[in-house]
Motif scaffolding. Structure first.
Motif, mmCIF file in Angstrom:
data_model
loop_
_atom_site.group_PDB
_atom_site.id
_atom_site.type_symbol
_atom_site.label_atom_id
_atom_site.label_comp_id
_atom_site.label_asym_id
_atom_site.label_seq_id
_atom_site.Cartn_x
_atom_site.Cartn_y
_atom_site.Cartn_z
ATOM 1 N N UNK A 1 0.828 -1.207 0.000
ATOM 2 C CA UNK A 1 0.000 0.000 0.000
ATOM 3 C C UNK A 1 0.868 1.265 0.000
ATOM 4 N N UNK A 2 1.901 1.279 0.830
ATOM 5 C CA UNK A 2 2.769 2.447 0.901
ATOM 6 C C UNK A 2 3.534 2.671 -0.390
ATOM 7 N N UNK A 3 4.065 1.596 -0.983
ATOM 8 C CA UNK A 3 4.816 1.717 -2.237
ATOM 9 C C UNK A 3 3.891 2.162 -3.366
ATOM 10 N N UNK A 4 2.646 1.645 -3.362
ATOM 11 C CA UNK A 4 1.699 2.059 -4.400
ATOM 12 C C UNK A 4 1.380 3.552 -4.271
ATOM 13 N N UNK A 5 1.287 4.027 -3.034
ATOM 14 C CA UNK A 5 1.023 5.457 -2.834
ATOM 15 C C UNK A 5 2.184 6.294 -3.373
ATOM 16 N N UNK A 6 3.413 5.820 -3.138
ATOM 17 C CA UNK A 6 4.590 6.517 -3.664
ATOM 18 C C UNK A 6 4.568 6.510 -5.192
ATOM 19 N N UNK A 7 4.246 5.360 -5.758
ATOM 20 C CA UNK A 7 4.217 5.243 -7.216
ATOM 21 C C UNK A 7 3.132 6.125 -7.828
ATOM 22 N N UNK A 8 1.949 6.101 -7.236
ATOM 23 C CA UNK A 8 0.854 6.924 -7.765
ATOM 24 C C UNK A 8 1.187 8.408 -7.674
ATOM 25 N N UNK A 9 1.792 8.801 -6.554
ATOM 26 C CA UNK A 9 2.139 10.210 -6.371
ATOM 27 C C UNK A 9 3.197 10.648 -7.371
ATOM 28 N N UNK A 10 4.235 9.857 -7.554
ATOM 29 C CA UNK A 10 5.301 10.219 -8.491
ATOM 30 C C UNK A 10 4.795 10.201 -9.936
ATOM 31 N N UNK A 11 3.924 9.237 -10.261
ATOM 32 C CA UNK A 11 3.358 9.192 -11.609
ATOM 33 C C UNK A 11 2.489 10.417 -11.868
ATOM 34 N N UNK A 12 1.685 10.795 -10.871
ATOM 35 C CA UNK A 12 0.842 11.979 -11.017
ATOM 36 C C UNK A 12 1.656 13.245 -11.149
ATOM 37 N N UNK A 13 2.755 13.324 -10.384
ATOM 38 C CA UNK A 13 3.615 14.505 -10.456
ATOM 39 C C UNK A 13 4.284 14.605 -11.820
ATOM 40 N N UNK A 14 4.700 13.482 -12.373
ATOM 41 C CA UNK A 14 5.324 13.502 -13.695
ATOM 42 C C UNK A 14 4.329 13.936 -14.765
ATOM 43 N N UNK A 15 3.088 13.464 -14.654
ATOM 44 C CA UNK A 15 2.061 13.893 -15.609
ATOM 45 C C UNK A 15 1.767 15.384 -15.457
ATOM 46 N N UNK A 16 1.763 15.844 -14.205
ATOM 47 C CA UNK A 16 1.539 17.253 -13.906
ATOM 48 C C UNK A 16 2.628 18.125 -14.537
ATOM 49 N N UNK A 17 3.880 17.725 -14.376
ATOM 50 C CA UNK A 17 4.998 18.483 -14.933
ATOM 51 C C UNK A 17 4.996 18.406 -16.455
ATOM 52 N N UNK A 18 4.629 17.246 -16.975
ATOM 53 C CA UNK A 18 4.603 17.072 -18.425
ATOM 54 C C UNK A 18 3.643 18.067 -19.078
ATOM 55 N N UNK A 19 2.526 18.349 -18.405
ATOM 56 C CA UNK A 19 1.572 19.307 -18.967
ATOM 57 C C UNK A 19 2.177 20.698 -19.058
ATOM 58 N N UNK A 20 3.111 21.028 -18.143
ATOM 59 C CA UNK A 20 3.746 22.338 -18.166
ATOM 60 C C UNK A 20 4.793 22.456 -19.264
ATOM 61 N N UNK A 21 5.266 21.312 -19.756
ATOM 62 C CA UNK A 21 6.226 21.357 -20.849
ATOM 63 C C UNK A 21 5.614 21.967 -22.107
ATOM 64 N N UNK A 22 4.297 21.958 -22.168
ATOM 65 C CA UNK A 22 3.625 22.565 -23.317
ATOM 66 C C UNK A 22 3.980 24.042 -23.445
ATOM 67 N N UNK A 23 4.312 24.660 -22.314
ATOM 68 C CA UNK A 23 4.635 26.087 -22.325
ATOM 69 C C UNK A 23 5.953 26.368 -23.038
#
Length: 284
Positions: A107-129
């Motif tokens: 459960x803890x590792x999945x939370x880390x993975x989900x958070x890091x995956x979400x953060x990467x997607x979040x940053x990727x959207x800013x690359x559009x700028x």
């Protein structure tokens, strides 16, 4: 006496103009274009020069802000991606291990993975700028273009007032994305009606707004919520948003798309009568 009264009244008018421009500059609003009717030829020439100067300052400020945010975004996205990618990769590897599946650590590792995956997607959207495609310029008929945008949103009431022969050298795909962003913002502000016109809005500073000198302009208005004064200065700042959900890059991205095509996007101080918000797109 009549001459003295007229002269005094004329000087009061000039003082009022000076105060309006002083207030506009104090609030970093360089979009003012005061009328020249009723001025002597020298005063008219001076007012026209001030109008043009305000427009040029606004464009330079906007361009400087965009370039600064682009540089900052490049650095931040690079550093965040470098730090996040290994975390996402390692946590995913652990999740794929049979030793972790069903264990107290999953459960803890999945939370880390989900958070890091979400953060990467979040940053990727800013690359559009910072990774916009280079525009491919073609001649676009603006009436046909506006009608094609309206067809995408049939639930809105549209009022289009653009000459049938009005054309523009632009990248049609980038231009379409700009207008779609404007429509989406209007819908999120609960707008029901949208107007696109090549005519400047009435009811601006001192009763009128003059059109862009020597060029064309498209005014995009909606009847959604009024943008508060304290928010108006921030709407083109990347990542700024007043919504609970949203990246806050729509208007900043739209401004950059237009800048690549030699155009500018700004918020009009006094909206078109009957609407609450008006944006202006014009040649840079």
């Amino acid at each position: 006496m009549v001459v003295v009264f007229y002269g005094f009244r004329h000087q009061c008018l000039l003082r009022e103009r000076a105060q309006i421009m002083r207030d506009a500059i104090r609030h970093r609003d360089f979009s003012f274009r005061l009328p020249t009717r009723g001025l002597f030829f020298g005063e008219k020439a001076l007012q026209e020069a001030l109008n043009d100067m305000g427009q040029e300052i606004q464009k330079l400020v906007a361009k400087g802000e965009v370039e600064s945010w682009q540089k900052l975004t490049r650095v931040l996205t690079h550093e965040i991606m470098n730090a996040t990618a290994p975390i996402q990769s390692i946590s995913q590897a652990y999740l794929n291990s049979p030793d972790i599946t069903g264990s107290p650590f999953e459960e803890g590792i999945r939370a880390i993975n989900d958070t890091s995956t979400g953060l990467m997607a979040f940053v990727e959207s800013y690359r559009k700028l910072t990774q916009l495609q280079e525009p491919v310029m073609t001649e676009v008929n603006m009436l046909t273009f506006a009608q094609s945008i309206a067809a995408l949103y049939p639930d809105l009431h549209w009022d289009i007032d653009i000459p049938a022969d009005m054309t523009l050298q632009a990248d049609e795909n980038l231009l379409r994305q700009v207008f779609i962003n404007l429509v989406k913002n209007a819908i999120e502000a609960e707008a029901k009606s949208i107007m696109m016109t090549s005519q400047p809005p009435l009811g601006g500073v001192m009763g009128r707004v003059t059109p862009p000198k020597g060029g064309w302009g498209i005014f995009f208005s909606n009847d959604g919520h009024v943008i508060p004064l304290d928010v108006q200065q921030e709407i083109f700042v990347p990542f700024f948003t007043t919504k609970k959900t949203g990246s806050g890059i729509g208007l900043s991205l739209s401004r950059q798309m237009l800048m690549k095509q030699g155009m500018a996007l700004s918020l009009v101080e006094s909206p078109l009568r009957g609407y609450n918000v008006t944006f202006k797109i014009e040649k840079d």
